[in-house]
Design a protein around this motif. Structure first.
Motif, PDB file in Angstrom:
ATOM      1  N   GLY A 151      -9.491   2.146 -10.456  1.00 18.97           N
ATOM      2  CA  GLY A 151      -8.937   1.343 -11.531  1.00 18.97           C
ATOM      3  C   GLY A 151      -8.228   0.118 -11.013  1.00 18.97           C
ATOM      4  N   ALA A 152      -7.932  -0.779 -11.932  1.00 16.05           N
ATOM      5  CA  ALA A 152      -7.226  -2.012 -11.590  1.00 16.05           C
ATOM      6  C   ALA A 152      -6.332  -2.404 -12.751  1.00 16.05           C
ATOM      7  CB  ALA A 152      -8.211  -3.135 -11.286  1.00 16.05           C
ATOM      8  N   ALA A 153      -5.191  -2.986 -12.405  1.00 21.85           N
ATOM      9  CA  ALA A 153      -4.260  -3.516 -13.402  1.00 21.85           C
ATOM     10  C   ALA A 153      -3.930  -4.953 -13.026  1.00 21.85           C
ATOM     11  CB  ALA A 153      -2.991  -2.687 -13.464  1.00 21.85           C
ATOM     12  N   TYR A 154      -3.953  -5.829 -14.013  1.00 19.99           N
ATOM     13  CA  TYR A 154      -3.661  -7.236 -13.760  1.00 19.99           C
ATOM     14  C   TYR A 154      -2.528  -7.690 -14.662  1.00 19.99           C
ATOM     15  CZ  TYR A 154      -4.304 -12.166 -12.756  1.00 19.99           C
ATOM     16  OH  TYR A 154      -4.105 -13.457 -12.355  1.00 19.99           O
ATOM     17  N   TRP A 170       0.841  -1.205   0.000  1.00 17.33           N
ATOM     18  CA  TRP A 170       0.000   0.000   0.000  1.00 17.33           C
ATOM     19  C   TRP A 170       0.870   1.245   0.000  1.00 17.33           C
ATOM     20  CZ3 TRP A 170      -2.574   2.301   4.908  1.00 17.33           C
ATOM     21  CH2 TRP A 170      -3.330   3.422   4.558  1.00 17.33           C
ATOM     22  N   ARG A 171       0.585   2.149  -0.903  1.00 12.39           N
ATOM     23  CA  ARG A 171       1.206   3.461  -0.920  1.00 12.39           C
ATOM     24  C   ARG A 171       0.200   4.480  -1.452  1.00 12.39           C
ATOM     25  NH1 ARG A 171       5.118   4.593  -6.004  1.00 12.39           N
ATOM     26  NH2 ARG A 171       3.793   3.786  -7.682  1.00 12.39           N
ATOM     27  N   GLY A 172       0.500   5.744  -1.278  1.00 13.53           N
ATOM     28  CA  GLY A 172      -0.424   6.774  -1.737  1.00 13.53           C
ATOM     29  C   GLY A 172       0.145   8.158  -1.539  1.00 13.53           C
ATOM     30  N   ALA A 173      -0.601   9.139  -1.959  1.00 19.33           N
ATOM     31  CA  ALA A 173      -0.196  10.538  -1.804  1.00 19.33           C
ATOM     32  C   ALA A 173      -1.445  11.396  -1.737  1.00 19.33           C
ATOM     33  CB  ALA A 173       0.692  10.981  -2.970  1.00 19.33           C
ATOM     34  N   SER A 174      -1.366  12.457  -0.935  1.00 22.34           N
ATOM     35  CA  SER A 174      -2.471  13.393  -0.781  1.00 22.34           C
ATOM     36  C   SER A 174      -1.909  14.798  -0.777  1.00 22.34           C
ATOM     37  CB  SER A 174      -3.247  13.124   0.517  1.00 22.34           C
ATOM     38  OG  SER A 174      -3.711  11.785   0.566  1.00 22.34           O
ATOM     39  N   GLU A 179      -2.957   3.428  -3.724  1.00 20.08           N
ATOM     40  CA  GLU A 179      -2.670   2.258  -4.554  1.00 20.08           C
ATOM     41  C   GLU A 179      -2.339   1.073  -3.656  1.00 20.08           C
ATOM     42  OE1 GLU A 179       0.025   2.464  -8.181  1.00 20.08           O
ATOM     43  OE2 GLU A 179       1.284   1.357  -6.765  1.00 20.08           O
ATOM     44  N   VAL A 180      -2.893  -0.095  -3.995  1.00 17.33           N
ATOM     45  CA  VAL A 180      -2.635  -1.332  -3.255  1.00 17.33           C
ATOM     46  C   VAL A 180      -2.220  -2.409  -4.250  1.00 17.33           C
ATOM     47  CG1 VAL A 180      -3.571  -3.118  -1.755  1.00 17.33           C
ATOM     48  CG2 VAL A 180      -4.322  -0.743  -1.473  1.00 17.33           C
ATOM     49  N   ALA A 181      -1.067  -3.031  -4.016  1.00 15.23           N
ATOM     50  CA  ALA A 181      -0.574  -4.122  -4.858  1.00 15.23           C
ATOM     51  C   ALA A 181      -0.879  -5.445  -4.172  1.00 15.23           C
ATOM     52  CB  ALA A 181       0.920  -3.976  -5.101  1.00 15.23           C
ATOM     53  N   LEU A 182      -1.616  -6.315  -4.861  1.00 20.84           N
ATOM     54  CA  LEU A 182      -2.003  -7.619  -4.322  1.00 20.84           C
ATOM     55  C   LEU A 182      -1.535  -8.702  -5.289  1.00 20.84           C
ATOM     56  CD1 LEU A 182      -5.674  -6.625  -3.398  1.00 20.84           C
ATOM     57  CD2 LEU A 182      -3.711  -6.737  -1.835  1.00 20.84           C
ATOM     58  N   GLY A 183      -0.244  -8.976  -5.249  1.00 14.94           N
ATOM     59  CA  GLY A 183       0.299  -9.956  -6.171  1.00 14.94           C
ATOM     60  C   GLY A 183       0.234  -9.442  -7.601  1.00 14.94           C
ATOM     61  N   HIS A 184      -0.433 -10.192  -8.460  1.00 14.16           N
ATOM     62  CA  HIS A 184      -0.549  -9.797  -9.865  1.00 14.16           C
ATOM     63  C   HIS A 184      -1.559  -8.673 -10.075  1.00 14.16           C
ATOM     64  CE1 HIS A 184       2.054 -12.936 -11.302  1.00 14.16           C
ATOM     65  NE2 HIS A 184       1.336 -13.875 -10.696  1.00 14.16           N
ATOM     66  N   LEU A 185      -2.357  -8.361  -9.059  1.00 15.32           N
ATOM     67  CA  LEU A 185      -3.411  -7.359  -9.178  1.00 15.32           C
ATOM     68  C   LEU A 185      -3.020  -6.086  -8.437  1.00 15.32           C
ATOM     69  CD1 LEU A 185      -6.362  -6.685 -10.051  1.00 15.32           C
ATOM     70  CD2 LEU A 185      -7.075  -7.571  -7.797  1.00 15.32           C
ATOM     71  N   THR A 186      -3.192  -4.934  -9.093  1.00 19.02           N
ATOM     72  CA  THR A 186      -2.968  -3.633  -8.462  1.00 19.02           C
ATOM     73  C   THR A 186      -4.256  -2.824  -8.548  1.00 19.02           C
ATOM     74  OG1 THR A 186      -0.633  -3.620  -9.089  1.00 19.02           O
ATOM     75  CG2 THR A 186      -1.610  -1.513  -8.489  1.00 19.02           C
ATOM     76  N   LEU A 187      -4.688  -2.282  -7.398  1.00 23.47           N
ATOM     77  CA  LEU A 187      -5.900  -1.473  -7.328  1.00 23.47           C
ATOM     78  C   LEU A 187      -5.521  -0.031  -7.030  1.00 23.47           C
ATOM     79  CD1 LEU A 187      -8.131  -3.848  -5.161  1.00 23.47           C
ATOM     80  CD2 LEU A 187      -8.028  -3.688  -7.661  1.00 23.47           C
ATOM     81  N   GLU A 188      -6.270   0.897  -7.623  1.00 19.03           N
ATOM     82  CA  GLU A 188      -5.977   2.317  -7.422  1.00 19.03           C
ATOM     83  C   GLU A 188      -7.280   3.096  -7.322  1.00 19.03           C
ATOM     84  OE1 GLU A 188      -4.446   5.770 -10.312  1.00 19.03           O
ATOM     85  OE2 GLU A 188      -2.897   4.261  -9.928  1.00 19.03           O
ATOM     86  N   ALA A 189      -7.297   4.088  -6.435  1.00 18.82           N
ATOM     87  CA  ALA A 189      -8.460   4.964  -6.297  1.00 18.82           C
ATOM     88  C   ALA A 189      -7.980   6.378  -6.023  1.00 18.82           C
ATOM     89  CB  ALA A 189      -9.371   4.482  -5.172  1.00 18.82           C
ATOM     90  N   GLY A 190      -8.708   7.338  -6.547  1.00 21.51           N
ATOM     91  CA  GLY A 190      -8.336   8.734  -6.345  1.00 21.51           C
ATOM     92  C   GLY A 190      -9.565   9.610  -6.277  1.00 21.51           C
ATOM     93  N   ALA A 191      -9.408  10.792  -5.665  1.00 26.52           N
ATOM     94  CA  ALA A 191     -10.515  11.732  -5.544  1.00 26.52           C
ATOM     95  C   ALA A 191      -9.962  13.150  -5.482  1.00 26.52           C
ATOM     96  CB  ALA A 191     -11.353  11.429  -4.313  1.00 26.52           C
ATOM     97  N   ARG A 192     -10.773  14.107  -5.936  1.00 29.80           N
ATOM     98  CA  ARG A 192     -10.402  15.518  -5.865  1.00 29.80           C
ATOM     99  C   ARG A 192     -11.653  16.354  -5.609  1.00 29.80           C
ATOM    100  NH1 ARG A 192      -6.230  18.907  -7.761  1.00 29.80           N
ATOM    101  NH2 ARG A 192      -6.919  21.081  -7.972  1.00 29.80           N
ATOM    102  N   TYR A 193     -11.572  17.214  -4.600  1.00 28.12           N
ATOM    103  CA  TYR A 193     -12.599  18.227  -4.360  1.00 28.12           C
ATOM    104  C   TYR A 193     -12.009  19.581  -4.706  1.00 28.12           C
ATOM    105  CZ  TYR A 193     -15.151  21.870  -1.932  1.00 28.12           C
ATOM    106  OH  TYR A 193     -15.812  23.043  -1.635  1.00 28.12           O
ATOM    107  N   GLU A 194     -12.799  20.421  -5.378  1.00 31.76           N
ATOM    108  CA  GLU A 194     -12.293  21.739  -5.775  1.00 31.76           C
ATOM    109  C   GLU A 194     -13.397  22.784  -5.628  1.00 31.76           C
ATOM    110  OE1 GLU A 194      -9.361  22.175  -9.133  1.00 31.76           O
ATOM    111  OE2 GLU A 194     -11.098  23.108 -10.088  1.00 31.76           O
TER     112      GLU A 194
END
Length: 707
Positions: free
Chosen positions: A463-466, A381-385, A418-433
């Protein structure tokens, strides 16, 4: 034509200079950094730094392109739009050779954010297609193009994508040389273009590094293959001349016969800059100042009918800019990097008539600040805000002011995880303006609306990447994006000499919303690579400008409106090694892209690029790069109301690159031949396509030196 740039007073806020003091004061508390020579290090395989999370290009969940090194040198042009014109999914506004901004997946203007090292260009190029960006590709170390949900981390105005021009003006590493110098010189025959850019970096001791750079570019009127105007417009002009019903001050027959060169397309520009940074193992802090000065012509929208006016404006542009970067890398704790970027610029440009008299004046003062906190990776798990603030004070003065004085304030909060789970990577993002736009017309501007419009927008993506196999990866992302209208879309009401149109905004515009889905398949090894991307966006309250068919003040009226719309398309690219002959490698590559766009109840959206195909072969060795390519752009017959169709064209280009002392030596020489068959080519994304074709046959010689 006289090409004497205007000058302005430098802007150097003392606040930024003072920011260096706290870091420098602790220089003795930290170990001295190991010398690093950034210029000579071999870069990892296309690491993308644009976005809150740096990552390999293969791991980005949306469309992305990276131009750097020899590839960037080969495509380098005076404008960022023309430099990127052959990137998959990218076209250009092509408002002459100088004022050319990128078009991403059919979107341009306010929907594409143009960045300089992660901070907005702070100019008025989004205001109108004839306004050149205050961005200098000649000094770029690399250019990154991001499309899809990641781009929204840079603001709701990036709904179409982000172009980030990255330089080394604020050093982040200490060179191991006494002085490192980079320089490039180019000559192009189509516009007698002469350009030079150079930079130098030097360690000053104690972790301090200094940087200086400068550039100069001069070009004449651009050579074109045939007539400036399309056959239909030439026939109109000749009919008006024969009838004798036109403006007696306009020679309609001469307009119809303009050929060989594009009048009023010459340009002259120069830029200087310098930076100072302090670097140690725990981070860096630096400041830079730059001055850009440019004078360029805007190609004529030739009069063809009796009720049309005709002008040949030139634009004299000046920008003074200060940038600050600070990064801290904590040894322990939740975050592994805290980063601050601030940009502040004073910009103005004057539109000059053919006598040199100043007409409309544009003034823009802007500040953009961005703070990011990157989380330390824990497991997978990693991320940025972060938070971003944008302030713009904009004023147009003169008889042809099409906007009132106005201010824009935006505050955005964003996060991506972003979370890496073996062959699967999940990502989520949000922005308020939150956006606040205020029109402040003077007492002598009764045509403008006065008041404030406020918008709150929320965008999010997932999103997801496999990893299908060790060589192939599939990624899918879905996003819901919102964009506040711009001041130009809300408040415009007047004639604009640069675009030779009468622009009408709408203060009742609502928030634009888009739901998008994209799928990407990437794969390859050292001898072959392939990437395919398909995307579809459904818009509500889509904001667009369209010709109404009316004339006002002798100019065609373009009005902003809203409706449902959808954009969809694909991008394909691949490369493969065909054979090897000792030290030589023969490879072939191909690219295709297309976008379709429709506005519900109206028809096709305006200025959408058609299907494009490009194929090339190249022969390379340690000392040579030899390439030939063919580009086919099909006709665009899906046109908006009052928009003309654009015929297709086929261009043939060739290039030879020579490194006299091999890849590890400091000199490279490139000779290119563009549009070898001298075909008449017009980009459908350009407002000036019927009056200003692309350059004819152009031979270009470039020399790069890195010491």
């Amino acid at each position: 034509m006289s090409l004497r740039p205007l000058r302005s007073r430098p802007l150097i806020p003392a606040l930024f200079l003072a920011a260096l003091a706290p870091v420098a004061a602790h220089a003795d508390d930290a170990p001295a950094p190991a010398p690093v020579d950034a210029a000579h290090l071999a870069a990892p395989a296309e690491i993308v730094v644009t976005g809150a999370l740096s990552r390999s290009r293969q791991d980005v969940l949306s469309g992305v392109a990276v131009l750097s090194g020899a590839h960037l040198d080969q495509v380098l042009r005076a404008s960022v739009g023309e430099t990127l014109a052959h990137v998959p999914g990218v076209s250009a506004t092509s408002f002459g050779p100088t004022a050319s901004r990128p078009v991403l997946r059919g979107m341009q203007g306010e929907r594409v954010r143009l960045l300089v090292d992660g901070i907005g260009s702070i100019d008025v190029s989004n205001t109108s297609a004839d306004h050149a960006p205050a961005v200098n590709p000649l000094l770029a170390e690399r250019i990154e193009v991001l499309r899809g949900p990641q781009s929204l981390l840079y603001g709701s105005a990036a709904i179409g994508g982000v172009v980030n021009v990255i330089d080394r003006r604020i050093p982040t590493r200490v060179p191991d040389e006494a002085v490192h110098v980079d320089a490039i010189a180019t000559y192009g025959t189509a516009a007698r273009e002469r350009s030079f850019a150079g930079s130098a970096e030097a360690p000053l001791g104690g972790g301090f590094v200094a940087h200086v750079d400068g550039s100069r570019q001069v070009s004449g009127d651009q050579a074109i293959p045939g007539h400036a105007m399309t056959p239909a417009l030439r026939a109109q002009a000749l009919a008006t001349a024969a009838a004798g019903t036109g403006n007696p001050d306009i020679d309609y027959a001469a307009n119809a016969n303009v050929s060989g060169h594009l009048p009023n397309s010459a340009a002259s520009s120069w830029a200087v800059g310098g930076g100072l940074a302090y670097v140690n193992d725990h981070g860096n802090i630096g400041i830079a100042y730059s001055h850009t000065d440019s004078l360029y012509g805007v190609p004529l929208r030739f009069a063809t009918l009796p009720d049309q006016d005709q002008e040949a404006p030139r634009i004299a542009m000046v920008q003074d800019r200060v940038d600050l970067r600070a990064e801290v890398k904590p040894a322990t704790g939740l975050f592994d990097k805290l980063a601050l970027r601030v940009g502040n610029a004073a910009y103005h440009h004057f539109e000059l008539d053919d006598t040199g008299a100043i007409g409309t004046r544009f003034f823009n003062h802007g500040t953009e600040a961005r703070f990011e906190a990157s989380q330390r990776q824990r497991g997978g798990w990693r991320g940025a805000s972060g938070v971003q603030f944008v302030a713009r004070d904009f004023d147009v003065q003169g008889d042809e002011a099409f906007l009132p004085k106005n201010t824009t304030r935006q505050l955005g909060l964003f996060s991506v995880q972003e979370v890496a789970l073996g062959h699967l990577t999940l990502e989520a993002g949000a922005r308020y303006e939150h956006s606040s736009l205020t029109a402040l017309p003077t007492d002598v501007q009764p045509q403008f609306w006065a008041g404030t419009r406020r918008y709150d927008t929320l965008s999010f993506s997932g999103g997801a990447a496999y990893q299908l196999t060790p060589l192939w990866k599939l990624a899918v992302n879905v996003s819901r994006n919102e964009r506040a209208p711009s001041a130009e879309e809300l408040f415009a009401n007047g004639p604009h000499a640069g675009t030779q149109s009468y622009e009408l905004g709408d203060t009742g515009l609502k928030t634009e919303r888009a739901t998008s889905v994209e799928a990407i398949l990437r794969g390859g090894n050292g001898d072959a690579s392939f990437e395919a991307s398909v995307y579809h966006s459904w818009f509500a309250n889509f904001i667009y400008d369209t010709p109404t068919g009316d004339q006002q003040d002798g100019l065609p009226v373009y009005a902003y409106a809203q409706g449902a719309a959808r954009y969809y398309g694909f991008e394909l690219q691949g490369k493969a090694t065909i054979a090897r002959f000792g030290a030589w490698r023969l490879a072939a590559d191909a690219m295709a892209d297309a976008v379709w766009a429709d506005i519900t109840g109206v028809g096709p959206a305006p200025r959408i690029p058609p299907l494009r195909l490009l194929g090339g072969v190249e022969l390379t060795s340690a000392a040579w790069d030899i390439r030939a390519e063919v580009e086919r752009v099909t006709a665009q017959n899906r046109v908006a109301a009052n928009e003309t169709a654009t015929p297709g064209y086929t261009m043939v280009n060739a290039q030879i690159g020579w490194r006299p002392w091999g890849q590890q030596r400091p000199v490279s020489i490139t000779l290119g031949a563009n549009n070898l068959l001298n075909v008449d080519a017009r980009r459908h994304a350009s407002l000036m396509k019927d009056y200003a074709p692309l350059a004819g046959r152009d031979f270009r010689l470039s020399v790069r030196v890195s010491l």
